[in-house]
Scaffold this active site. Structure first.
Site, PDB file in Angstrom:
ATOM      1  N   PRO A   9       0.786  -1.247   0.000  1.00 61.31           N
ATOM      2  CA  PRO A   9       0.000   0.000   0.000  1.00 61.31           C
ATOM      3  C   PRO A   9       0.810   1.284   0.000  1.00 61.31           C
ATOM      4  CG  PRO A   9       0.126  -0.864   2.224  1.00 61.31           C
ATOM      5  CD  PRO A   9       0.884  -1.833   1.344  1.00 61.31           C
ATOM      6  N   CYS A  10       2.115   1.232  -0.276  1.00 62.40           N
ATOM      7  CA  CYS A  10       2.932   2.439  -0.136  1.00 62.40           C
ATOM      8  C   CYS A  10       2.509   3.556  -1.083  1.00 62.40           C
ATOM      9  CB  CYS A  10       4.405   2.106  -0.339  1.00 62.40           C
ATOM     10  SG  CYS A  10       4.800   1.377  -1.945  1.00 62.40           S
TER      11      CYS A  10
END
Length: 358
Positions: free
Chosen positions: A246-247
């Protein structure tokens, strides 16, 4: 290496401070409360999704209520494998969705779909063009005038022609077989303050897909980078799944929200300049959220009007007709629907829209 990364990621999420301040519009991030709100909306609009609890109390996170630890949908079909040709096209011609800020080429999200093949196909279709005048007369070809027009064979003449039957050469493997199914899980990443997708594949209802084979359904540019194999933190026993890191989720979601708001503003401006009720009605019926997604068929993301019902936009995004300057195109409770649309670019073979059938 993945085991260490998975362990660190889990502890980082559990130990990170919990945010209670909404920054949805400015950062693309959401709070745990907003995640629950968006999850409730997803479950309400699309019953194939449901809330689920951790396998044991020890696996629960404190910032989400029991029974609403994550979202799950099961049995999502995947009809094709993503071969190297698909991955290669994705790397060459696909568009990177950026957040409109300065940064390197990695600051964005790849929009996949075999851009080079589509472009070449478009060129092939437009290369041989004829014109039609106002009387309906067909003109000569723009290109290739010296080529004789092929005679179109009668299909009845080909019924018994063995050469007319197209057979798949022996030993070749089709990208559409075998059919797999996936269980999709949406969790909340407390460290990144965004949703996170996990995938668990099956060859049959009773035969799990080995984790390394799940990578056959991931676009090549994402394998072992954006998508890794990690243990699902809410299950006991170390169940390995593919997960989309999810960066970059927040920046991509912020870009999509901004595009949707810009499209809504354009529509408002068109409505203000409409010269007749008929023109205003036509503008209102146009597809909303231009530039956000390429296709929204099969989705019903807008709530039905409380009074008067109906309208041609029932299966499209809801755009309220009253002219409020502070009106936004996407509410926070619709966040996960948009999230699933852009996350589908990582696994285009998995029919994400199947989970949103009405």
């Amino acid at each position: 290496m993945n085991i260490l990364h998975s362990t660190l990621s889990t502890w980082r999420d559990r130990l990170a401070p919990v945010s209670r301040t909404s920054t949805f519009r400015t950062t693309g991030q959401i709070t745990p409360e907003e995640f629950v709100l968006a999850g409730d909306y997803l479950v309400y609009k699309f019953p194939s999704w449901s809330w689920a609890d951790a396998s044991s109390p020890a696996k629960r996170v404190s910032y989400l209520p029991p029974g609403k630890q994550f979202l799950v949908t099961r049995g999502v079909p995947c009809h094709r494998r993503l071969n190297e040709n698909f991955a290669g096209d994705a790397g060459h011609e696909d568009e990177i969705v950026r957040d409109m800020l300065a940064g390197d080429d990695g600051d964005g999200w790849l929009r996949t779909g075999g851009g080079r093949d589509l472009a070449e196909g478009h060129a092939d279709r437009t290369g041989d063009v004829r014109t039609v005048d106002e009387a309906g007369n067909i003109g000569e070809r723009e290109e290739g005038d010296d080529e004789e027009e092929e005679e179109i064979p009668d299909m009845e003449d080909e019924d018994d022609d063995e050469e007319a039957i197209i057979r798949e050469p022996a030993g070749t493997s089709s990208t559409t077989q075998p059919i797999r199914t996936y269980n999709l899980y949406i969790t909340y990443s407390n460290f990144y303050r965004t949703p996170r997708l996990y995938l668990s594949g099956y060859l049959s209802p009773s035969e799990p897909l080995p984790p390394h084979l799940m990578m056959e359904d991931i676009v090549g540019d994402y394998k072992d980078k954006t998508v890794t194999l990690e243990d699902f933190p809410w299950f006991d026993g170390g169940v390995k799944m593919a997960t989309v890191h999810p960066c970059r989720h927040a920046s991509v979601m912020k870009t999509l929200l901004d595009r949707a708001d810009a499209a809504l503003k354009i529509r408002r401006d068109k409505l203000k300049q409409a010269h007749s009720p008929a023109e205003a009605s036509r503008i209102s019926a146009e597809r909303g959220l231009e530039g956000l997604v390429d296709e929204t068929r099969g989705l019903s993301l807008g709530e039905q009007q409380q009074q008067g019902g109906g309208g041609s936009g029932g299966d499209e995004w809801e755009v309220l007709q009253h002219d409020e300057e502070d009106q936004v195109a996407i509410r926070v409770d619709q966040y996960l629907v948009v999230f699933l649309k852009f996350i589908a670019s990582v696994t285009p073979g998995i029919e994400h829209d199947f989970t949103m059938g009405v």
